[in-house]
Design an enzyme around this catalytic site. Sequence first.
Site, PDB file in Angstrom:
ATOM      1  N   GLY A  22       0.868  -1.109   0.155  1.00  0.00           N
ATOM      2  CA  GLY A  22       0.130  -0.228   0.107  1.00  0.00           C
ATOM      3  C   GLY A  22       0.916   1.184  -0.045  1.00  0.00           C
ATOM      4  O   GLY A  22       1.939   1.130   0.265  1.00  0.00           O
ATOM      5  N   GLU A  23       0.307   2.368  -0.530  1.00  0.00           N
ATOM      6  CA  GLU A  23       0.818   3.518  -0.587  1.00  0.00           C
ATOM      7  C   GLU A  23       0.105   4.870  -0.094  1.00  0.00           C
ATOM      8  O   GLU A  23      -1.387   4.710  -0.235  1.00  0.00           O
ATOM      9  CB  GLU A  23       1.456   3.979  -1.909  1.00  0.00           C
ATOM     10  CG  GLU A  23       2.441   5.238  -2.112  1.00  0.00           C
ATOM     11  CD  GLU A  23       3.186   5.206  -3.493  1.00  0.00           C
ATOM     12  OE1 GLU A  23       3.462   6.271  -3.589  1.00  0.00           O
ATOM     13  OE2 GLU A  23       3.299   4.159  -4.088  1.00  0.00           O
TER      14      GLU A  23
END
Length: 215
Positions: free
Chosen positions: A51-52
């Site tokens: 994830g970011e």
Amino acid sequence: VSRTILSSESITLEEPYTVAGGHQSIKWKLDSAGGHGTFAGAVTSSQSGYGEYFESVTGQTIPAGTIVTVKGEKIESAHVGDYMLGVISETAAFISGAASFGWQSRFLTNEFGGFIYENVTDEETGETVRVPKQNPDCSPALEADYEARAARDEWHIVGLNGRHYVRVDGTVSPGDYITAHNGIGTKAAEGWKVLKLTALYSSEKGYGIAIAVIK
């Protein structure tokens, strides 16, 4: 002391401001000056996927499991025909873009985003240390008021790869592909693959929950 060796045998540590460990040779090292970690083996987690952090267009919270698209550099709920960037995730194993310890532009960077470094002398030890160069526009007041992205409503972890929980409608079954409709997954000929349903569709809630593979 600017170097620390832990739980180790027969290793030496040359770089200042580092912590390391290993047997016969260094197997892991943490760099306090630059904030880097280096490991000879795998980094493991019980969670899944990558994830970011992304900021929402509205500045408001987007619920977990919502499929999102990009508008400029920011995110909003994805609709039919939109590019599906990812899903708001609470289970990502590896997360980038958190800016946990300070303003994202605290240090100067080159045209490709890499840090610009300088050598400074430690006043206590007299050692020369290579560190990122401070941005002159970053004032002490700005840093004092900084709040990490994890604590701010407008910033979200978007699952970009791997298995993540996704809101779906009543058309979706295990093995289906999904696309986005108002941020919720709906059955499609192609898109993300649904592995299983963890909660059946509820008309009261307006969604069910599936685990889908994002790539």
